[in-house]
Design a protein around this motif. Sequence first.
Motif, short mmCIF file in Angstrom:
data_model
loop_
_atom_site.label_atom_id
_atom_site.label_comp_id
_atom_site.label_asym_id
_atom_site.label_seq_id
_atom_site.Cartn_x
_atom_site.Cartn_y
_atom_site.Cartn_z
N LEU A 214 -1.35 -3.52 2.44
CA LEU A 214 -2.21 -2.72 1.55
C LEU A 214 -2.99 -3.63 0.61
CD1 LEU A 214 0.37 0.05 0.48
CD2 LEU A 214 -1.03 -0.06 2.56
N ALA A 215 -2.31 -4.66 0.08
CA ALA A 215 -2.97 -5.57 -0.85
C ALA A 215 -3.92 -6.52 -0.13
CB ALA A 215 -1.92 -6.34 -1.65
N ALA A 216 -3.52 -6.99 1.05
CA ALA A 216 -4.40 -7.91 1.80
C ALA A 216 -5.71 -7.22 2.15
CB ALA A 216 -3.70 -8.39 3.07
N LEU A 217 -5.65 -5.90 2.37
CA LEU A 217 -6.86 -5.17 2.71
C LEU A 217 -7.67 -4.82 1.46
CD1 LEU A 217 -5.45 -3.03 5.65
CD2 LEU A 217 -6.93 -5.02 5.77
N ALA A 218 -7.47 -5.61 0.44
CA ALA A 218 -8.24 -5.46 -0.80
C ALA A 218 -8.58 -6.82 -1.39
CB ALA A 218 -7.44 -4.66 -1.82
N VAL A 219 -7.60 -7.75 -1.36
CA VAL A 219 -7.83 -9.07 -1.96
C VAL A 219 -7.77 -10.19 -0.92
CG1 VAL A 219 -7.03 -8.33 -4.23
CG2 VAL A 219 -5.40 -9.37 -2.64
#
Length: 480
Positions: A214-219
């Motif tokens: 979830l975080a990799a697909l943002a940062v």
Amino acid sequence: MKRTKIKKILTGLPAGEEIVVKGWVRTKRESKNAVFIALNDGSTIHNLQIVADPAQFTEEVLKKVTTGASLSVSGVLVESQGKGQSIELQAAVIQVTGEADPEAYPLQPKRHSLEFLREIAHLRPRTNTFSAILRVRHAMAYAVHTFFHEKGFLYLNTPILTASDAEGAGETFKVTTLDLEKVPRNEHGEIDFEQDFFGRETNLTVSGQLEGELAALAVSEIYTFGPTFRAENSNTTRHLAEFWMIEPEMAFYDITDNMDLAEEMLKYVVKYALEHCKDDLEFLNERELQEEKNKAQAERNELSLLERLAFVVENDFERISYTEAIDILRQSTPNKKKKFQYLIDAWGADLQSEHERFLVEKHFKKPVILYNYPRDIKAFYMRQNEDGKTVAAMDVLFPGIGEIVGGSQREERLDKLVQRMDEMKIPREDLWWYLETRKYGTVEHSGFGLGFERMIQFVTGMGNIRDVIPFPRTPGNCEF
Ligand code: 4AD
Ligand code: MG
């Protein structure tokens, strides 16, 4: 006066310096004109030699200086007359801060078995072997953080309490505040988790991956480094019920980028250990050589610990597909002679540690990355290949260990992901949040998990995973 740590004293303080040193007695040796005390404070594998003139101290004080006792000693550093050290402390004041009754103290200045030391895990950090492991473990954790920090990855803390079983293996530890004597039931007679703390069934995490995505697909690039819990009932030398896992997750990486990163990271941390843990690794190298004297030739390592570490840093890992590996294993001598416990006959078989180690230790004689596994033996989130039967999974296999890293390119296509979840009976509603990342702005991405303790096993040469974590949790064992 402030105390000086022994590492600092041994790596640079000049003779003539007045100091205070504090630590635990390893050994005491008495001659007519001098008492020699080997003191260790854990800052280094090496002891500081303290020399006390028996005429200057009372019998009462010297009697209390026994193996395991804690001391505070002040005096002057002098050049050593004896062999083995260049500097020693001429004691002026010795204060015994904590006695250790020699009749009762379990650690004696001799070699204890690792099994015995596991039973006294509260004291084993006071041995050379375990303090070396603790220092190496620290250095490796630092190296992991440094590696990712320098690459611009964000350290992400994923939850330990969760409602999902990311790997789908059903090996979770349940978390509840329900009264186990009076478990509430619903109208269907099932346990009523609505009355539980979170209002639903929860467990300890088996992986931070799903939240990591979830975080990799943002940062773009993150990594986790946290405790992981698995209730698999495997009493092996490579499994813990509580272990630490490093899980990087990267947007815009395909499976090849993923393999490149895993190989680069493993080489980086091993190189870091070679450069920063020299004394401890030399000690562990020697320890292994001594241990191997009691082993049959066939069971000995072909390379010493230090040679194995250098080998990993200097050589490219072998990369082969699962299909190629199966062909090699099928044709192998141990398979033909039925020496494997699990014989490999058909494509689709799950590989056991004996097969992984054959490929690494006997066939290629180097670390191996296996990729493109049958989809039926892998988790739902792995990206499906065009052939309709494999997924873009990758495992890194290491000598003496077997699987050290497991990872994959992730299925970023919503339709394919949902289809696979349905096939594997994973309820869509449980992972609605995971699916939304595929619905909105999905991208190619990949990640993997490195078992921290297996890494420490490789770097220290310790054969049993229980000896590379301070307080191991295994089936039937939650002491300390
Ligand atoms: O292969 P695993 O199960 O992969 C995952 O958990 C993925 N979610 C990782 C990812 O893609 N982000 O576990 C990864 C690694 C293994 O290769 C092994 O090194 C270690 O974790 N491991 C264990 N280490 C000690 N005790 C256990 N019970 C372990 N189970 C896995
Ligand atoms: Mg795995």
